[in-house]
Structure formats: C-alpha cells, structure tokens
Design a protein around this motif. Structure first.
Motif, PDB file in Angstrom:
ATOM      1  N   UNK A  57       0.801  -1.215   0.000  1.00 38.67           N
ATOM      2  CA  UNK A  57       0.000   0.000   0.000  1.00 38.67           C
ATOM      3  C   UNK A  57       0.828   1.256   0.000  1.00 38.67           C
ATOM      4  N   UNK A  58       0.180   2.318   0.490  1.00 38.91           N
ATOM      5  CA  UNK A  58       0.779   3.652   0.504  1.00 38.91           C
ATOM      6  C   UNK A  58       0.729   4.192   1.932  1.00 38.91           C
ATOM      7  N   UNK A  59       1.736   4.928   2.302  1.00 41.89           N
ATOM      8  CA  UNK A  59       1.761   5.483   3.651  1.00 41.89           C
ATOM      9  C   UNK A  59       0.772   6.650   3.753  1.00 41.89           C
ATOM     10  N   UNK A  60      -0.121   6.564   4.730  1.00 38.52           N
ATOM     11  CA  UNK A  60      -1.131   7.609   4.884  1.00 38.52           C
ATOM     12  C   UNK A  60      -0.715   8.615   5.941  1.00 38.52           C
ATOM     13  N   UNK A  61      -0.046   8.104   6.964  1.00 38.62           N
ATOM     14  CA  UNK A  61       0.307   8.949   8.095  1.00 38.62           C
ATOM     15  C   UNK A  61       1.367   8.228   8.914  1.00 38.62           C
ATOM     16  N   UNK A  70       4.769  10.366   3.479  1.00 42.93           N
ATOM     17  CA  UNK A  70       3.389  10.172   3.015  1.00 42.93           C
ATOM     18  C   UNK A  70       3.322   9.836   1.521  1.00 42.93           C
ATOM     19  N   UNK A  71       2.528   8.819   1.218  1.00 40.87           N
ATOM     20  CA  UNK A  71       2.239   8.329  -0.143  1.00 40.87           C
ATOM     21  C   UNK A  71       3.374   7.541  -0.779  1.00 40.87           C
ATOM     22  N   UNK A  72       4.425   7.256  -0.016  1.00 39.48           N
ATOM     23  CA  UNK A  72       5.421   6.294  -0.501  1.00 39.48           C
ATOM     24  C   UNK A  72       4.736   4.939  -0.580  1.00 39.48           C
ATOM     25  N   UNK A  73       5.144   4.127  -1.564  1.00 39.91           N
ATOM     26  CA  UNK A  73       4.537   2.803  -1.726  1.00 39.91           C
ATOM     27  C   UNK A  73       5.473   1.744  -1.162  1.00 39.91           C
TER      28      UNK A  73
END
Ligand code: 4AD
Ligand code: MG
Length: 431
Positions: A22-26, A67-70
């Motif tokens: 996934x993607x980092x949200x926080x 944030x938003x790194x996959x």
C-alpha cells in the motif's frame, strides 16, 4: 513470502503472518517505535515497527518513509481494541517500492482550487473514498432496481445528429466534415428501445455546455434514464419514487460507515420512502406566494424557489404539470389543459433541488412534427424519431436521474464537483 492480503480482509488472518501492499497515509514516531498508517485502497491499518523486531534496513525504511510512498509490509496480524478496524500489524519486514517526497496535499487546509488542481491525488483522501464508494453503491443499486424489474439495459450513442434538451447547451464537434453534437440525454434513443423492448434503461455520460457556474451544474455528468411503453405520467411518478427509495435505503444499509465519515445527518435520509408528496405546478406557485416569494406564474423555478418548496417536506417532492412553454419539445400536453405539459420534476430535500426530470412523451405523429417545427429543430435529423409515432405508437413515459445530483444530496456535500471522480466544469478541463 507471506500471503498477500487486502486490509479489508485482515480479520480473517488474526495471528497469521501476512504481506500488505500500500501507501503510507500517516506516520508517528516514539523512541524505538514507528507507527505507520498504511492504506491499500480497501482500508487503512496501523503497522507498528519496533526497532528490536526488524532488520536495520527495514527500520531505516520505516524511519525515512514519507506520506504516499509505496511499500510492502510483512508482519503478524494482532487484535487491537483501539483500532478502528480492530487489528494492527506487528511488522517483521519492510520493503520500499517507491519513496515519495513532499506530497502536495497535507493536513493543513487547502483551498478548493488547489485541491481541484490535484484531483488525481485528492482522490486518495478518506473523504473522497467515502463519496466514491457511495457513488458506486448508488450505481449498483440503480442497476439492481431495473434489472430485478426486467428492464433491458440499452446503451445510447454519445455522437448525435440533433439536440434533445434545447440548443443552448449543445456541445458540437466536427464529424468528418459535418457537425455532430454530444448527447445531452439518451432519452430519444431510449424511446426507440422502449418500442422494441417495452421497458429499458440507459446509463451513460451526458454533456451540456452549461455557462452557469453553480454548484449544481457540470458540463459532463452521468444520467440514468428509464423509458417505458404503456406508461403514463402517474406510472412514471410512481416508478421515480420507488427508484429513489431503493437508492437511499440501499446506501443506508450498505454504506453507513461512509455516511458517518461524511457526518451525514442520517435522520434526513431515513424518511425517504414512497409515496412522495406531489404538487401540481399551480400548487407549488401558491406555496411560493404564501411564503412571500415574488414569483411569476408560468416561469421555471430557480434554485431558490426549489429550496423553499422542498423545505416543506421530509422527503423528495414531485412537482408535475409544468407550463409546456418552459419544457422540452417532446413532452405530451395535458389533453384538458393544452398549456400544461405532462411533466414532472423530483426535488430533493435540504435545498438540493431537482434531481429527476421526466415526462410522458408526445405520441402523435402530427403533433410531434408541429412541435419540432415550432422549436425550429432540423426535421430531417428527427425522421427516425418521428417513425416511432408511425409504426405502433403507444403512450410512453420516462425520466432521467442526474447521478451526481443524487450523490451530492445523499452524501450531504455542497458541490457536484466532489460527486464525480474527475469533474468537468466550464472552467475546468484539468486534470
Ligand atoms: O431535466 P433534464 O434536462 O431531463 C432530461 O434530460 C430528460 N431527457 C430525461 C428523461 O426524461 N429521460 O435532466 C435530467 C436530470 C436533472 O434532473 C438533473 O438531475 C440532471 O439530469 N442534470 C444535471 N446534472 C449535472 N449537471 C448538469 N448540467 C445537469 N443538467 C441536468
Ligand atoms: Mg430538468
């Protein structure tokens, strides 16, 4: 490699080792702990990285990730009472796919223009997730409603040779040396299909060159349009109220969590059940006069008037028998009151205004031909449409629901631009 799972299904894997992608949200840090909130599109989950549990490389990733790194995260699924989804991941290993830096959408308040310019990224936010999932549910429920009633789905063309809903909002495009127009409605083709299949619906994008910059107008929007042979205006109104009840009750049943996320006042949706109140146009005008509104009989209602009318009711209200002069050429007139069209609009409560427009259609060849002439429409482009009145013409009716209007109302949001993934407005063609 541990089993790849979606966060939504995490409860089935308690105490198992899994991989999520996934993607980092926080992110939050505390001493030797890194708390990563990861989203994979289905849900979000907290992943806890403890320095003593993972390799140096994995911890370095947890440290650097923004944030938003996959990434891939491998770890054990643990029950956690405080988590909104009841579980968290005890991380064993982290793998980066791509490091994102300086994600433009942050926690601070961004202006609407900024967010609209970043619509391709804005869709990742939890609010937009809630809206899009409700939109999906409305579409699902709409198809279900008609499919269960044996309506045939008919796809209507987008390139058309003529206008359906007035010539002022037509988009034209060059078509191999002549003009074509983008469909404003699938209705006219829906009528042909209703004569073939009895009851049909179409569902597709429609286009209007709306020069108004209101919160209720898009230039590209989706419309769901049933059309039924042997249906009069009354049948049409009954179908519309059953349909809206089904949409709202399905969202209440299947998308509660999303409604809560949007802080939607659910008590305003619960009463949306058939039958709906009905007002003759004349009664609606009386209602406006009694409310002290300066309104001229014979005109169309604007957003302000629609709000005042709909505020009187706890569910959508149907206004019928509008003056024919302000309605489309194809609408049948009331045989007893030639100046009135057998038309109806459904107005949503809470100031959301018109969400459905429909009517009984003119089914007489000569009358329809004279209307086409009165409206200065190109006769030859309508030959096929006139044919429907020549070969087994029957009374028939239908309506169109503006999908984004329905989404906006049911979500309780204040502008149509958030009700569609990539809105098209007079001043917006990007992204
Ligand atoms: O009332 P309208 O213009 O009716 C028709 O197009 C008919 N041909 C439908 C039919 O009888 N089959 O549009 C129907 C609905 C409106 O009630 C509104 O919800 C939505 O389409 N709508 C728009 N939604 C977003 N942006 C716009 N510019 C819209 N114009 C209409
Ligand atoms: Mg209308």
């Amino acid at each position: 490699m541990a089993k790849k799972v979606y966060i939504k299904d995490i409860a089935k894997h308690e105490n198992e080792e899994v991989t999520i992608q996934g993607w980092l949200y926080n992110k939050r840090s505390s001493g030797k702990l890194r708390f990563l909130l990861l989203r994979d599109g289905t849900e979000t989950i907290q992943c806890v990285v403890f320095k003593g549990d993972v390799s140096e490389e994995s911890f370095a990733i947890a440290d650097a990730i923004q944030q938003e790194s996959s990434c891939h995260v491998k770890g054990i699924v643990k029950k956690d009472e405080r988590s909104p989804i009841g579980f968290e991941i005890q991380v064993k290993e982290m793998k980066i796919i791509q490091y994102a830096e300086d994600y433009p959408i942050t926690k601070k308040d961004h202006g609407v223009d900024f967010l609209m310019d970043h619509r391709h990224l804005w869709l990742r936010s939890s609010r937009q997730h809630a809206i899009m999932r409700i939109r999906h549910e409305i579409i699902r429920a709409a198809r279900e409603f008609f499919d269960l009633r044996d309506y045939v789905l008919i796809d209507t063309p987008i390139f058309t040779p003529n206008a359906a809903e007035g010539t002022t909002t037509l988009f034209s495009t060059e078509y191999f040396g002549r003009d074509a127009y983008l469909a404003q409605s699938g209705q006219l083709y829906g009528e042909a299909a209703a004569m073939a299949f009895g009851k049909i619906y179409c569902f597709g994008p429609t286009f209007r060159a709306e020069k108004s910059k209101t919160r209720r107008h898009l230039t590209e929007f989706w419309m769901i349009e049933p059309e039924v042979a042997f249906f009069d205006l009354d049948d049409d109104m009954r179908l519309a109220e059953d349909f809206l009840e089904h949409l709202v009750q399905s969202v209440l049943k299947n998308r509660r969590q999303e409604l809560e996320k949007l802080e939607r006042d659910i008590s305003k949706l619960e009463p949306v059940k058939a039958p709906f109140p009905r007002l003759h146009y004349d009664e609606a005008v009386d209602l406006l006069e009694n409310a002290g509104v300066d309104f001229k009989h014979g005109e169309d209602f604007g957003a302000g008037e629609e709000t005042i009318i709909s505020e009187k009711f706890d569910r959508p209200v149907i206004v019928h028998h509008y003056p024919a002069a302000i309605k489309a050429f194809y609408m049948k007139r009331d045989p007893e009151h030639e100046e009135q069209a057998l038309a109806m609009d459904v107005l949503a409560p809470e100031g959301y205004g018109e969400i459905i427009g429909g009517s009984q259609r003119e089914d007489d060849y000569d009358v329809l031909l004279s209307r086409i002439r009165e409206h200065d429409l190109p006769e030859d482009a309508f030959q096929w449409y006139l044919d429907l009145r020549k070969y087994g013409s029957v009374p028939h009716s239908g309506f169109g629901l503006g999908l984004e209007r329905a989404v906006t109302w049911i979500c309780g949001i204040n502008h149509l631009r958030e009700a569609i993934p990539f809105p098209r407005l007079m001043q917006r063609l990007y992204p």
